[in-house]
Motif scaffolding. Structure first.
Motif, PDB file in Angstrom:
ATOM      1  N   SER A 241     -10.282 -33.282  55.256  1.00  0.00           N
ATOM      2  CA  SER A 241      -9.952 -34.438  56.085  1.00  0.00           C
ATOM      3  C   SER A 241      -9.150 -34.028  57.316  1.00  0.00           C
ATOM      4  CB  SER A 241      -9.169 -35.485  55.283  1.00  0.00           C
ATOM      5  OG  SER A 241      -7.899 -34.977  54.922  1.00  0.00           O
ATOM      6  N   THR A 242      -9.133 -34.953  58.271  1.00  0.00           N
ATOM      7  CA  THR A 242      -8.370 -34.776  59.506  1.00  0.00           C
ATOM      8  C   THR A 242      -7.558 -36.048  59.733  1.00  0.00           C
ATOM      9  OG1 THR A 242     -10.109 -33.391  60.469  1.00  0.00           O
ATOM     10  CG2 THR A 242      -8.512 -34.360  61.981  1.00  0.00           C
ATOM     11  N   THR A 243      -6.236 -35.896  59.837  1.00  0.00           N
ATOM     12  CA  THR A 243      -5.342 -37.037  60.017  1.00  0.00           C
ATOM     13  C   THR A 243      -4.654 -36.937  61.366  1.00  0.00           C
ATOM     14  OG1 THR A 243      -4.951 -37.187  57.632  1.00  0.00           O
ATOM     15  CG2 THR A 243      -3.401 -38.326  59.080  1.00  0.00           C
ATOM     16  N   LEU A 244      -4.749 -38.018  62.141  1.00  0.00           N
ATOM     17  CA  LEU A 244      -4.127 -38.073  63.457  1.00  0.00           C
ATOM     18  C   LEU A 244      -2.848 -38.886  63.374  1.00  0.00           C
ATOM     19  CD1 LEU A 244      -4.299 -37.591  66.569  1.00  0.00           C
ATOM     20  CD2 LEU A 244      -5.575 -39.747  66.695  1.00  0.00           C
ATOM     21  N   TYR A 245      -1.754 -38.326  63.899  1.00  0.00           N
ATOM     22  CA  TYR A 245      -0.458 -39.001  63.912  1.00  0.00           C
ATOM     23  C   TYR A 245      -0.102 -39.399  65.348  1.00  0.00           C
ATOM     24  CZ  TYR A 245       0.301 -37.420  59.119  1.00  0.00           C
ATOM     25  OH  TYR A 245       0.189 -37.199  57.759  1.00  0.00           O
ATOM     26  N   LEU A 246       0.190 -40.695  65.527  1.00  0.00           N
ATOM     27  CA  LEU A 246       0.602 -41.216  66.825  1.00  0.00           C
ATOM     28  C   LEU A 246       2.042 -41.691  66.726  1.00  0.00           C
ATOM     29  CD1 LEU A 246      -2.558 -43.332  67.757  1.00  0.00           C
ATOM     30  CD2 LEU A 246      -2.022 -41.000  68.473  1.00  0.00           C
ATOM     31  N   TYR A 247       2.859 -41.305  67.692  1.00  0.00           N
ATOM     32  CA  TYR A 247       4.280 -41.648  67.677  1.00  0.00           C
ATOM     33  C   TYR A 247       4.550 -42.664  68.794  1.00  0.00           C
ATOM     34  CZ  TYR A 247       4.459 -37.572  64.676  1.00  0.00           C
ATOM     35  OH  TYR A 247       4.242 -36.689  63.645  1.00  0.00           O
TER      36      TYR A 247
END
Length: 564
Positions: A241-247
């Motif tokens: 899987s690939t998880t994108l984190y946005l702050y």
């Protein structure tokens, strides 16, 4: 004596250090005059601090020669002429101008190659040798955008095939399956409206992962008024899987705007005041919604009340709805109620289109009608509109760089004795021409036109004042058609202070009075960003084309836009 010895020691130490830290000199010659000319045209650093720098400079020059086609260049051993001078000779040999690159059409899309080469075939394409590096970077970037973030391209089996021509194999190294964004995690402002990610930023799960695309899309946070990005996005790669984190953090987006205008009444000679209150509430429900409330009291006993509600992305779709109610009352002459409902579709972050219906109802308030041009009427119309906005996020004083709003309506106005088909056209556009960091020119065009067989006074456009042509009373001018140009030369004295000139011009027509007139407004103003908000002060004098300049016609406008 001790001071003299100390001074002598200091001078000796400085000279000794300077002597041993002297620069080394490098001289690179070509094996022929032509080679020397080519080397000098490319250029190289001739002064160096140490021998390692000398050696590195020679290697850099050889690499640069290889990039332009001299892949067989050779040099002689580095020769030490004396303690500070080194020389070497480079033989360029043959220069290759063209390369035939063979590729696997199952892994490399030929349509990409056709954008960089005019000669693309099923198994190979032709390229100028000097463009190899930039071309490979371009092809690899397109491959990365398809979900292969670790892809690499290289040329293998490079061999000469003809004079000045080479052949090579294009080798692609990447993961077998493209990387897909499986999860998007928001940190900081967890209640950020997800529909904005889908349609405004166009970041969705199950998209191909591309770091450059994500970076480009999240730049749009700079133009979003109710949220901003705390730090760049991060991504977590696991085996499956690939998880994108946005702050993200929520920012102040509500605004309160008001102004106070005053001037001398030309008939009574008394000082008169006018002003308005404008309240905008944005994203208070974490939906991206906006609510606008406006109350205005103008000179001449004119009162305006307006409310506008905008709900974006209904039912998690790219379609939003805009509802508006506008009530205008002119003294005891008439009152007009305008209502509209529009659906909007967001094409992208800059472009939006609208479609909807308009309804108006006006009532004559006079018990005895002494003005035949004021009548009760109702109007129904369909409308289409287009909107473009471009932000200027690095400037607190002028956050909007340019905008365009174009609307057209088609409908029918009905009175007690006649019905007329009507067409309305409105255009409002502005832009900022930045001359440099401190100086800029602001241009704005505002125009409306009502096309009809007959006209009523209570349906005409009303303009003039701080948001129209300055130097005139608020909404004091009546027109069936008008066009206004506002220009300002702005000098930004700091990040929170600017001064500007005012040069306005307007042309309008009143078909009821058969009147055509040109108006002008001149003046100056300033704006300052305070802790309470943006404070504006304008001084302008308005005159018609054939009217002489009068100081008594001057208007002073004060406004404050506060965010909370």
């Amino acid at each position: 004596m001790k001071r003299f010895l100390f001074l002598l020691l200091l001078i000796y130490t400085s000279f000794f250090s300077e002597f041993y830290s002297q620069n080394l000199h490098l001289k690179i010659k070509g094996a022929s005059n032509i080679d020397s000319h080519t080397i000098d045209s490319i250029g190289y650093s001739k002064t160096h601090k140490d021998y390692a720098s000398v050696k590195n400079e020679i290697e850099t020059l050889q690499n640069n020669l290889s990039k332009i086609g001299y892949i067989e260049n050779k040099r002689t051993p580095i020769n030490k002429v004396n303690d500070s001078t080194f020389t070497t000779t480079i033989q360029l040999k043959k220069k290759y101008n063209t390369i035939y690159i063979y590729y696997n059409n199952a892994t490399i899309d030929a349509s990409i190659l056709k954008t960089i080469s005019k000669r693309v075939f099923d198994t190979y394409f032709e390229l100028e040798f000097k463009t190899i590096e930039s071309t490979l970077q371009y092809i690899n970037s397109k491959n990365i955008e398809k979900g292969f973030p670790f892809s690499k391209l290289r040329l293998a089996n490079i061999t000469p095939i003809e004079d000045f021509k080479l052949r090579a194999d294009l080798v692609l190294e990447s993961n077998k399956k493209p990387r897909i964004i499986n999860n998007i995690v928001i940190r900081g402002y967890e209640m950020f409206p997800k529909s904005y990610l889908n349609y405004y930023f166009k970041i969705k799960p199950n998209q191909f992962y591309s770091s450059s695309a994500i970076e480009r899309k999240t730049e749009l946070f700079r133009s979003l008024n109710f949220a901003n990005q705390i730090k760049p996005p991060e991504v977590l790669f696991t085996k499956d899987s690939t998880t994108l984190y946005l702050y993200i953090e929520k920012s102040k987006s509500n605004s309160f705007n008001g102004f106070l205008g005053f001037g001398t009444n030309t008939e009574t000679g008394k000082l008169e005041f006018d002003g308005y209150l404008d309240l905008n509430l944005t994203n208070n429900l974490n939906y991206g919604e906006s609510l606008k409330l406006l109350y205005k009291s103008d000179e001449g006993n004119q009162k305006t009340f307006e409310t506008k509600l905008s709900l974006p992305y209904l039912f998690k779709s790219p379609i939003g709805i805009n509802l508006q109610l506008h009530i205008f009352k002119r003294d005891s002459l008439f009152s007009t109620v305008n209502q509209s409902a529009k659906l909007d579709y967001l094409i992208n972050s800059n472009h939006k289109i609208y479609s909807g219906i308009l309804a108006s109802q006006s009532s004559n308030l006079l018990s005895i009608n002494t003005n035949p041009n004021i009548k009760d009427y109702t109007t129904k119309a369909f409308t289409l509109a287009y909107e473009y906005k471009k932000a200027q996020p690095n400037n607190l004083l002028f956050p909007l760089h340019s905008n365009l709003y174009l609307e057209t309506s088609l409908g029918k106005r009905t009175t007690s004795d006649i019905s007329d088909k009507q067409t309305g056209i409105t255009i409002n556009t502005s832009t900022i021409i930045n001359l440099n960091k401190k100086n800029s020119i602001f241009l704005r065009v505002d125009s409306s036109n009502l096309i009809s067989n007959s006209y009523l006074e209570n349906e005409l456009f009303r303009f003039g004042g701080i948001n129209s042509i300055r130097g005139f009373e608020e909404n004091s001018l009546l027109a069936s058609f008008y066009g206004t140009i506002n220009t300002e030369y702005r000098l930004q004295l700091g990040s929170n202070l600017y001064v500007h000139t005012i040069t306005d011009a307007s042309y309008f027509e009143n078909k009821i009075l058969n009147k055509k007139e040109k108006l002008f407004g001149y003046g100056f103003g300033l704006g300052i960003m305070t802790k309470s908000g943006l404070f504006k002060l304008n001084y302008a004098n308005g005159k018609s084309e054939n009217q002489k300049f009068k100081l008594s016609n001057s208007k002073v406008h004060i406004s404050l836009i506060s965010q909370f």
